[in-house]
Structure formats: structure tokens, C-alpha cells
Design a protein around this motif. Sequence first.
Motif, mmCIF file in Angstrom:
data_model
loop_
_atom_site.group_PDB
_atom_site.id
_atom_site.type_symbol
_atom_site.label_atom_id
_atom_site.label_comp_id
_atom_site.label_asym_id
_atom_site.label_seq_id
_atom_site.Cartn_x
_atom_site.Cartn_y
_atom_site.Cartn_z
ATOM 1 N N PHE A 127 -6.546 -9.205 -7.267
ATOM 2 C CA PHE A 127 -6.098 -9.301 -5.937
ATOM 3 C C PHE A 127 -5.060 -10.526 -5.426
ATOM 4 N N TRP A 130 -1.677 -10.385 -6.784
ATOM 5 C CA TRP A 130 -0.993 -9.375 -5.967
ATOM 6 C C TRP A 130 -0.762 -9.979 -4.710
ATOM 7 N N ARG A 131 -1.610 -10.710 -3.983
ATOM 8 C CA ARG A 131 -1.195 -11.398 -2.704
ATOM 9 C C ARG A 131 -0.020 -12.640 -2.885
ATOM 10 N N LEU A 134 3.152 -10.541 -3.409
ATOM 11 C CA LEU A 134 3.446 -9.725 -2.172
ATOM 12 C C LEU A 134 4.267 -10.784 -1.271
ATOM 13 N N GLY A 161 -1.594 -2.713 -3.230
ATOM 14 C CA GLY A 161 -2.697 -3.673 -2.569
ATOM 15 C C GLY A 161 -3.911 -2.596 -2.029
ATOM 16 N N LEU A 202 -1.179 -9.729 5.627
ATOM 17 C CA LEU A 202 -2.433 -10.571 5.139
ATOM 18 C C LEU A 202 -2.832 -11.603 6.051
#
Length: 700
Positions: A127, A130-131, A134, A161, A202
Motif C-alpha cells: 500500500f 502504491w501511495r 501515485l 489501490g 488520499l
Amino acid sequence: MEIKANAVGIGSILQETGDTLSSRSQGVALKPSEGRNRVVVEGVKPQVECGRFPVKRVVGDMVDVAAAVYGDGHDHVAARVLYRKSDASKWSEVRLKDVGNDLWQASFPVDAIGSWEFKVQGWVDHFDTWRSDLAKRIAAQPAPTGTGEISKDIPLAFLSGALLLDAASVRAEGDDAQQLKGFASSLRWLADKKLERYDDPLTEEIVALADKYPDLEFATTGEEMPLWVDRERARFSSWYEFFPRSAGPAGKHGTLRDAAKLLPELGQMGFDVIYFPPIHPVGTAFRKGKNNSTEAAADDVGSPWAIGNKQGGHTEIAPELGTFADFDSLVTAAQHSGMEIALDIAFQCSPDHPWVKKHPEWFSIRPDGTIQYAENPPKKYQDIYPLNFESSDWQGLWNELAGVFLFWAKRGVRIFRVDNPHTKALPFWDWCLNRVQEQYPDAIFLAEAFTRPHVMYGLAKRGFSQSYTYFTWRESKEEITEYMIEITTEPVRDFFRGNLWPNTPDILPGSLKIGGRAAFAVRAVLAATLGANYGVYGPAFELMDSIPVKPGSEEYLDSEKYQLREWNRASEDSLMPFLGKLNWGRRLHPALQRDDTLRFHPIDNPKLLCYSKQAGTDIILVVVNLDLENPQSSMTDLPMAEFGFGQDEHFEAHDLLTDAVFPWSGPHNYVLLDPQQMPAHVLHLHRAPTEQEQQDGVTA
């Protein structure tokens, strides 16, 4: 064809032998049971011998954990420490923080005495990877062109995500699961909008929520590391040793009741552990006379370390000292004075000890059928029989010896000074101390092991809470500095706690024989401030007994080990008031109650030793004149930033020994120490009060 045939041959071997090959040692690499654990956990600290022995801490400590945690490629990793008391069913956790170069750190609290364990776990953080990706994608978006051209990779990233959040929602419960599912749906909705440009959707809340439920399916978990947590007195204690048999009226054998009368004064002087040599019946066969004479007179009391006679052994009290009722009253009286009684446990026997007749197999038998007495050729100790740890009945011997500790623990004793543990089998101590602490986890053991470093450290690893040290003989600036750095820094400090003694009934060391009052004062200051645990062989130290039995010897003339001594504790020349100042300074200042912050500071005069300890804003600076005859002076060179002071800040140095207050400024300040007046400064450094604070103080 030849190469192919060889490959087939290896495959056949693997099929036939399975896991019986030992990997690289056989020239064949075997697959692990799970090859998807991509994270490596190594270099975990603290640890002792790769987890073979427990790390030592004290109740209330924060245990600082560090490790290298890394994986392949560019995927992010995460890590945590799992910890628990060994009898707990559930693990607690704290996340490790990345401090750079694949190194991670965290701390966890220990709030109960006993056995604990911890382990480090690392995993690929999909995660967070990915964050991060992104955020980079969104930042790299081109400015809108107005042509309606749609970004394709960001919607795809949103969908990736969403899958990660779906998986996290399965691991979560209740409202957390619903929130994660809801945000996954939001990401899919954004992906479907097919915008020309996207903002980062996010929030800190969502990131924290996803982080709360990591994917640990392929996590790598390091070895469990043992940890032993002691009570505070294992780290901080002030010991006073005296012989109860010398506590009586002039010329008479003292008793436990006589000893109890001394406790209130010793408590007022800040001592918290009162240590007695063995209090058991003393053997009569081959009893030693005064000054270690092999011929004892009828009224000679013998060495209390020659344990046992027809009246009993290690679980009896010498009748001339009193009864068990007297002993119980003594233990209670010590507690009322804020102290504890420490007993000497010496696993050796006089020829009269009941074990000699009942269990001759526990001793070494010489070719002529007699039992081997203790000796260190050419010295002979005919009044003592050592135990044989290679006995055919070693199990019975071990059980009996552990029973001695348990017997006295049941009577309220929780501190034991163990005589010469290095002459007993180390596996025995590993088992015995663990067995005692299973029933009495608050038990503390002091090893009287003046022996080789590896043996001394080996005893500490196997459960001894504290140990005597080589400090007794370290007297030069270089010797003191080098040795104290060794025992107060990693890795030694994780398992070894020194207890500094300037003298013992066996040892009257160099400077105390020739240096007079200044020598005793200097050694007291060094022991009490370099070490959080220290002790003195009391009457001989406070009254500065300095006469050896012969030139060059470390034995006292008229040693109390072999005879009663009369001590004039009311002497105006006694060092007791000085020791009291040291002890109360130690009690009032947390900086002096631990060893891990000891720092030596440069000072130009080789005769002066300068060092500090610190606990938060509590700072103690010690300067000692090691020249016992001449005044010495110099300028300090203090680490102002480490002390939390500005480089040129004004502050006060309050001497705990004299109550003098010196206005100091910056790192360089003048010190002058005359050994005939006061050979040391023990200075509490603190900011000078402002004028307003001074006025408020006067008004108050």
C-alpha cells in the motif's frame, strides 16, 4: 548431453532425499518452505549471543530496538516490534521507524518483573509503495491541454489501490472495514470519471487506516529475543557489609539482635542493602585462628566461610548469633528502615558439615580415600571442602543447592551475594538462578567473581543480576576510563551490571594502604558516582583500616574473617558522614542511578578525571583529583549542547559534597582540588535562576 545428464542427476537426488541435504554444504541449494518472504530482518539489537541469553532491563525502562530491515527492488518495506511478557498470550506491537540506510528503530515499555520476549517482523508494504507511486504520477501530470485527452495510467493506478484497500478491509473489522471499502469504491468512481487531470485523493486518515491493517501473509519474522526485567534495586543500590558477630559489646560475640541495632543509623546514611557474610554454624575441624593461622585457640571463632558443623549447615543459623525469630525480626527491621538484608551464599563445606557424611559423593575423593580440601598451591584451606560438580549424583547436588536459595527466599531474603560462583559449573547457575526466579522473580544475585573476563561475563549472561568488578584495582586515569567504558557500553551493558567495591574483607587494595583519608575519599567518590551499584566493607572503610598483614599483601592485619573486631563507630574521624552525603546525593539525583549515560570529558591535567551522568535535565559532573598528595587544577571542557545549555550560557554548579555553589559559564571553567581538604567535586549542573525567580524565591 553431458551437462543435461548432470542436471537430471541432481534432480533425481533432490527427489530421493527431499530435505535431508544440508543446502550449501552439500553443493545443492534447497528451496525454502515459503519463497515469497522477500524481506530480510537482521542485526537485531539488543541481543546477547544471538538470543542465547536474555538482555537485562529494569521495570519502567523503554527497551530500544534496532534492526536492519530491507528487501529487493524499489518496493517499500515496513516493520514492527512484537513484545510480551513470556506468560502473556497476546503480543503487543510498536511500529519501527526508518532512520535511513535500511536501519529501523523503535522502543517499547516493560512494566513488570520477570521474563519477556520480543521479535522484529518486516514485510513488503504494497500500500505504501502504491501511495508513493501515485503521488509521483499525480505530480508528473502535464498541464491540461484543453483537447480532452484522458490520462490512462492514473485511473489504472486508482484501480490498483482499490484492490489493496479491498484486501485491507477484509483484515479489518467494524467501522474500519466499512471505511476502507468505501474509499476503495471512491477510487473506482474516480477511475471511471476519466478526467483530464487528477488531484491526489488520499487523506492522512485513509493512509493511517490502511496502515493499521498491513498484509502480513509473506512477512518475515526474526528470532524471538529473550529479555529479563528486574526490579529497580538490581540497577541502583548502595551496599554496606559488616559481620554481625563483631556488632556486640566490647569483647563479646555479637548477635543478630546487636546487628539490628545498627540498622537505623545505616538507613539514615542512605545505605539500602545490608550484606552479611555467612551466618551459618562454623566448622570446628581445622578451624583457622587469628590472621589465618592454622592453629586455632579455644576461643577463636574461625572463618564464617567454613560452613557447617554438627548443629547444621547452609539452612541453619549459628546459635551464637541467635535464632530464626531473631533473623525474622532483623529482616523486618531492615524493611522498616528502607533497607534489605543480603545474605552470603557460599557453596562450600567445613569437614563437619552434615553433607560430608550424608553425601560424600558430592566431594572429590583423593587416592587415599580422604576428601580433597580447598587449595591454591602453595596455599591450603584445610577448613573448607569444595563441592564436586562432576559428581555422579550431580542432579541431587543441584537440587540441594537450589533449595538453599529457596529456603532463605521463603524467609524474606531477596538479595544474595554469591561467593566464588566462578568455581562452580556454569550450567548449574543457568539452571539454578532460573529456577529460583521462577518462584521469586524479584530475587537479585550478586556474583563475587574476581576472575577472567569471559567467565565473569559468562556468569552475568547466565542470570547474575550484578557482579563485582575489576574497579577495585583500577586506579590510574587510563585504567578507570578504559574499564568503565567497557562495562557501561554495548554489548556488555546489555547483560552485565557492575557493582563497584573499593574494598572487601579479602581485599585491601593498593592506594588504601598508603593514601590515608584522601585515598578512601577518592575511592568512595569514584565507586559511588561511576557506578549506580556500589558497596563498601563498612567498618574497615569508614574507619580507614589500612594495615596489611604483611608488606605487599592485600589481607588485613587482624582480619575480621578470622576474629572478632571492635570498631569505634563513634570516632570523630569516621568517613560515615562523607559516605552519607554521597548516598543521599545518589538518592536525590536520577543521573547517578544508572550507568548507561556515563561520559568521560577531556581535561588537560592527567591527574584529574572528569566525567558526567545525565537523566533528562538532571546533570551530575564529577571531577576527581587522583593525586593523593598534591593540589591539582585545570579548566573543564564541557559538551554544552549535550547538557542542553547554550554554548556560552551561564549556569550554576552545586557541589553535593560541600554545598558550595559555583557560577559557571560556557564549557571552560576553572577547578582546583586539594586532596587534603576535598579531593573531588560532585556537581549538580543547572541553569542559574533569573532575577525574577530569585525575587519570587525570596518572597516565598
